[in-house]
Design a protein around this motif. Structure first.
Motif, mmCIF file in Angstrom:
data_model
loop_
_atom_site.group_PDB
_atom_site.id
_atom_site.type_symbol
_atom_site.label_atom_id
_atom_site.label_comp_id
_atom_site.label_asym_id
_atom_site.label_seq_id
_atom_site.Cartn_x
_atom_site.Cartn_y
_atom_site.Cartn_z
ATOM 1 N N UNK A 30 0.834 -1.209 0.000
ATOM 2 C CA UNK A 30 0.000 0.000 0.000
ATOM 3 C C UNK A 30 0.867 1.256 0.000
ATOM 4 N N UNK A 31 1.993 1.196 0.721
ATOM 5 C CA UNK A 31 2.870 2.373 0.790
ATOM 6 C C UNK A 31 3.468 2.662 -0.588
ATOM 7 N N UNK A 35 2.831 6.100 -3.467
ATOM 8 C CA UNK A 35 3.961 6.964 -3.815
ATOM 9 C C UNK A 35 4.780 7.328 -2.585
ATOM 10 N N UNK A 36 4.803 6.429 -1.612
ATOM 11 C CA UNK A 36 5.565 6.631 -0.367
ATOM 12 C C UNK A 36 5.172 7.928 0.340
ATOM 13 N N UNK A 40 -1.534 9.702 0.989
ATOM 14 C CA UNK A 40 -2.253 9.032 -0.098
ATOM 15 C C UNK A 40 -2.849 7.690 0.310
ATOM 16 N N UNK A 41 -2.659 7.275 1.555
ATOM 17 C CA UNK A 41 -3.187 5.969 1.989
ATOM 18 C C UNK A 41 -4.693 6.031 2.185
ATOM 19 N N UNK A 42 -5.334 4.870 2.045
ATOM 20 C CA UNK A 42 -6.722 4.712 2.467
ATOM 21 C C UNK A 42 -6.696 4.577 3.997
ATOM 22 N N UNK A 43 -7.527 5.356 4.682
ATOM 23 C CA UNK A 43 -7.470 5.362 6.149
ATOM 24 C C UNK A 43 -7.757 3.981 6.748
ATOM 25 N N UNK A 44 -8.491 3.125 6.036
ATOM 26 C CA UNK A 44 -8.754 1.771 6.523
ATOM 27 C C UNK A 44 -7.477 0.948 6.629
ATOM 28 N N UNK A 455 7.142 9.988 -3.939
ATOM 29 C CA UNK A 455 8.558 9.755 -3.627
ATOM 30 C C UNK A 455 9.033 8.419 -4.211
ATOM 31 N N UNK A 456 10.349 8.277 -4.320
ATOM 32 C CA UNK A 456 10.954 6.975 -4.632
ATOM 33 C C UNK A 456 12.056 6.730 -3.612
ATOM 34 N N UNK A 457 12.147 5.498 -3.100
ATOM 35 C CA UNK A 457 13.199 5.212 -2.109
ATOM 36 C C UNK A 457 14.570 5.207 -2.772
#
Ligand code: F0G
Length: 459
Positions: A30-31, A35-36, A40-44, A455-457
């Protein structure tokens, strides 16, 4: 108060919201899809959500009852008058203008008083305040005391304004170019640190010297008042509402997000004594928010805020609130995690630059830590550092003063065992801190980039 006993949550729970448990491989997926960027995550997909204390608190049964009492009349509703009375009881300004949240109050005020060539000082501007000032062409300037810029320095009022710097700044720019002086209570961007009444009086004196108005960004006014009572000589027995009134009496106006110490899920207001500025603000309000007796809110929201303002100055509530934030901070501190000292009112700020010295600021150590906390235990905090403050209107990028990760505590929402879990997760990440890597930004908007950047790691 019996000091040897645990300070318990001063409420019972009568409605619950399930938390979905997730696994580390799921969170990694999910992360990456986000896009890190935790926004942008779904709160669930979050287990303990410490992204913000804004609008995320639990309302009381009296607030829910207030929703039923809401009067949805377009103009002059009973809800508005209840809201007005509750606001004026603490902040007796002549004009109180409701808005849908704090930044709407900022947008309207700065549209009226700021503009090209102007500069507005503050202890530390919050990011929306800064952006709303800069979008008019004006400059937002931070003048917090030196102690407030050093994460590990202990000072009872690290949110205080540097009075000499303020005076020098106004003289240098010319009072005509400084339309208003702001003080943020508590100082969110500086670590949730309080401002003393003595310092506010000092700011008032500087403003009087140059005939300038003083406005409070009062989002966390009750938490600030509690710190004044605990830490400032002479206030040990002063009732909290009285301390708030003394803060208000030193100011000419305020912006407010009711999503913090209004104990509501939405809302805010703009208040002031100046008739002329208030009229211009109301005219803009009608253009963008709504009629001046609802300002972008439903009548029921105004009732929730009115009741919230009564509950937030309750001493049992504030004792629990400030103690529960300190409980998290002290547990991390005991385990050797570098945190901003002393522990603030609404959040614990981990010093990511100190925890991850191998990641340079322009590789975003705060982002690296926040993302690692999510992968490790589903905790969502927020980077407050170079991602949030590093990009300037001229396009250049520099390291922010500090790279922090804020764990903000929603009001009346999580229990002590949730917080114990958070401590375990942070310690788990700290054990493998040397393995964490920084990030680069692959996509960013021109303003407030932290909300939507991708972002990109770095390997
Ligand atoms: N001022 C301060 C000090 C704030 O902390 C915030 C919001 C605002 C103004 C804007 O209010 O969100 O109602 O428009 N702070 C939230 C936070 C978003 O997470 O710290 P708003």
């Amino acid at each position: 108060m019996e000091r040897w006993r645990t300070i318990i949550e001063p409420f019972r729970i009568k409605s619950v919201e399930p938390i979905r448990m997730t696994t580390e491989p799921e969170r990694r997926r999910w992360l990456e899809a986000a896009g890190y960027n935790l926004f942008n995550l779904h709160a669930d997909d979050v287990i303990v959500d410490l992204l913000t204390d804004s609008g995320t608190g639990a309302m009381s049964s009296e607030q829910w009852a207030g929703l039923q009492r809401g009067d949805e009349s377009y103009a002059g509703s009973r809800s508005f008058y209840r809201f007005l009375e509750a606001v004026r009881d603490l902040f007796p300004f002549r004009h109180v203008i409701p808005t849908h949240q704090g930044r709407a109050a900022e947008k309207i005020l700065f549209s009226v008083v700021a503009g090209a060539g102007k500069a507005i000082p503050n202890n530390n501007h919050f990011d929306t305040t800064r952006a709303n000032i800069e979008s008019t062409g004006a400059e937002a300037v931070d003048l917090v005391i030196a102690e407030g810029r050093r994460a590990s320095t202990v000072h009872p009022f690290k949110g205080n304004v540097d009075l000499d710097a303020l005076d020098a700044f106004i003289r240098e720019r010319g009072p005509n170019n400084v339309p208003v002086v702001f003080v943020t209570v508590t100082n969110n961007s500086g670590g949730g640190q309080p401002v003393s009444l003595e310092n506010l009086r000092g700011v008032r004196e500087v403003c009087d010297r140059y005939g300038l108005p003083l406005f409070l960004d009062a989002c966390r006014f009750a938490e600030n008042a509690w710190f004044v009572r605990q830490r400032e000589p002479g206030f040990e027995t002063t009732p909290i509402p009285e301390i708030v009134r003394q803060m208000a009496a030193l100011a000419d106006g305020m912006t407010m997000s009711a999503k913090k110490d209004g104990l509501a899920n939405i809302g805010g207001w703009l208040a002031m004594d100046d008739d002329g500025v208030a009229e211009q603000c109301r005219n803009l309000l009608i253009l963008t928010e709504g009629f001046p007796t609802y300002g972008g809110l439903a009548g029921r929201d105004l009732d929730a805020i009115a009741q919230g303002l009564r509950e937030v100055v309750d001493e049992d509530y504030l004792r629990y609130r400030i103690r529960s934030t300190a409980y998290l901070g002290e547990a991390l501190e005991r385990a050797g995690i570098p945190v901003v000292q002393p522990i603030g009112g609404h959040a614990v700020y981990i010093d990511a630059r100190a925890l991850l010295p191998h990641i340079p600021p322009l590789e975003y150590p705060g982002q690296a830590l926040a993302n690692a906390l999510y992968v490790e235990g589903g905790i969502r905090g927020v980077e407050i550092g170079t991602v949030m403050f590093g990009r300037h209107p001229d396009g250049s990028e520099t390291a922010a003063a500090m790279d922090l990760v804020r764990l903000a505590i929603p009001r009346r929402t999580y229990t002590q065992s949730h917080v114990d879990y958070v401590v375990e997760v942070v310690l788990g990440v700290a054990e493998r801190a040397a393995d964490l890597r920084g990030y680069r930004i692959v996509e960013e908007p021109p303003q407030l980039r932290h909300f939507t950047a991708r972002f990109a790691p770095l390997s």
